[in-house]
Design a protein around this motif. Structure first.
Motif: not given
Length: 306
Positions: A80-81, A89-90, A94-98, A279-282
């Motif tokens: 997130v950081l 990132r929005p 960022a939440t999906i990435g986390a 964040g679907v592709v991520l």
């Protein structure tokens, strides 16, 4: 080692079926999204209700839970950081990435690994419960607010509580704590629908791979590789350090905590990404790459810890 290979073989086969179905065009366009929505709105709540209702809470509240929380918090915070402060990132992405960095595949791979490598499926219980009862609802609260746009305080509070996955968890927890189980005619349909959750998620994920570009490429490439590195390397290292040095746990427990932390990203994250269209592709790429990378990592951890 059989547990590691068995778990990966099972989910790989079902994902492969989904990919083949997509390649043949059997279900037509949009099938992946439809299956993901069925999993999110129908099957997953039933599965989570059934899982939480029958969980042994005494096995959940243990030292392993502390390790799980610590490992998850560290890697999710790092992602997130970096995503928010450096890459701008929005909040939703960022939440999906986390989640891709920390939400482990505790069911499809975790259970067979726990049984065959660790010799006890109870080691996976704290991970499953923490993810279902804490991580998922917290992520939905952020996603509902970020995707829903500007809303009143009351609606911001109520929105996560109306999420079907959160509702399923909450109802299961109520049943567990009260000790009352619904009659069998009520439970049987719930169990039947719940059994669809994992296959639907895996098939949906397999469908999404057809025609997709090379994993880790494009605009989300650095997000994907950061998530995979955090998931497959950083999270098990943090779990090991906390379990061994911070808590001084016995060697079998240290091994169990490290193994569960080294599990790849769960397909659930892809379902959540599709649901919120963020964040679907991520999520798709991180699930695939972390699953591939987790094989040698898990084998290495099992060998070193034996």
């Amino acid at each position: 080692m059989p547990g590691v290979l068995t778990g990966f073989a099972v989910i790989g086969a079902v994902i492969g079926v989904g990919y083949l179905v997509g390649r043949l065009g059997v279900l037509g366009p949009g099938a992946s999204t439809v299956l993901s929505r069925v999993a999110f709105f129908v099957a997953a709540p039933a599965l989570l209700f059934d899982t939480v209702a029958h969980a042994d809470l005494r096995e959940v509240f243990s030292a392993a839970l502390v390790v799980t929380v610590a490992g998850t918090a560290v890697v999710a915070t790092v992602f997130v950081l970096v995503a928010r402060l450096l890459w701008r990132r929005p909040a939703a992405e960022a939440t999906i990435g986390a989640l891709t960095s920390s939400y482990v595949n505790a069911a499809n791979i975790g259970i067979p690994v726990a049984v065959y490598v660790l010799g006890d499926a109870s080691f996976i219980a704290p991970v499953i419960m923490f993810q279902l009862v804490v991580m998922a609802p917290a992520a939905f609260a952020v996603l509902d607010t970020a995707v829903g746009g500007r809303r009143s305080v009351a609606r911001s509070v109520v929105a996560p509580l109306a999420n079907p996955v959160t509702v399923g968890c909450a109802l299961g927890l109520v049943v567990n704590l009260t000790g009352w189980l619904p009659p069998e005619p009520v439970l049987r349909p719930v169990e039947l629908v719940a059994a669809m959750a994992v296959p639907a998620a895996l098939l949906s994920y397999g469908l999404s791979l057809h025609g997709a570009p090379r994993p880790g490429s494009g605009d989300t490439g650095r997000d994907v590789w950061l998530a995979v590195a955090l998931k497959t390397l950083a999270q098990p290292v943090v779990a090991y350090l906390v379990a061994r040095y911070a808590l001084g746990l016995p060697q079998p427990t240290v091994l169990a905590c490290t193994v569960t932390a080294a599990l790849p990203t769960a397909q659930n994250v892809f379902v959540y990404a599709v649901r919120y269209d963020r964040g679907v592709v991520l999520a798709r790429d991180a699930v695939l790459l972390s699953t591939v990378a987790a094989v040698p990592v898990l084998i290495g951890v099992a060998i070193l810890g034996s």
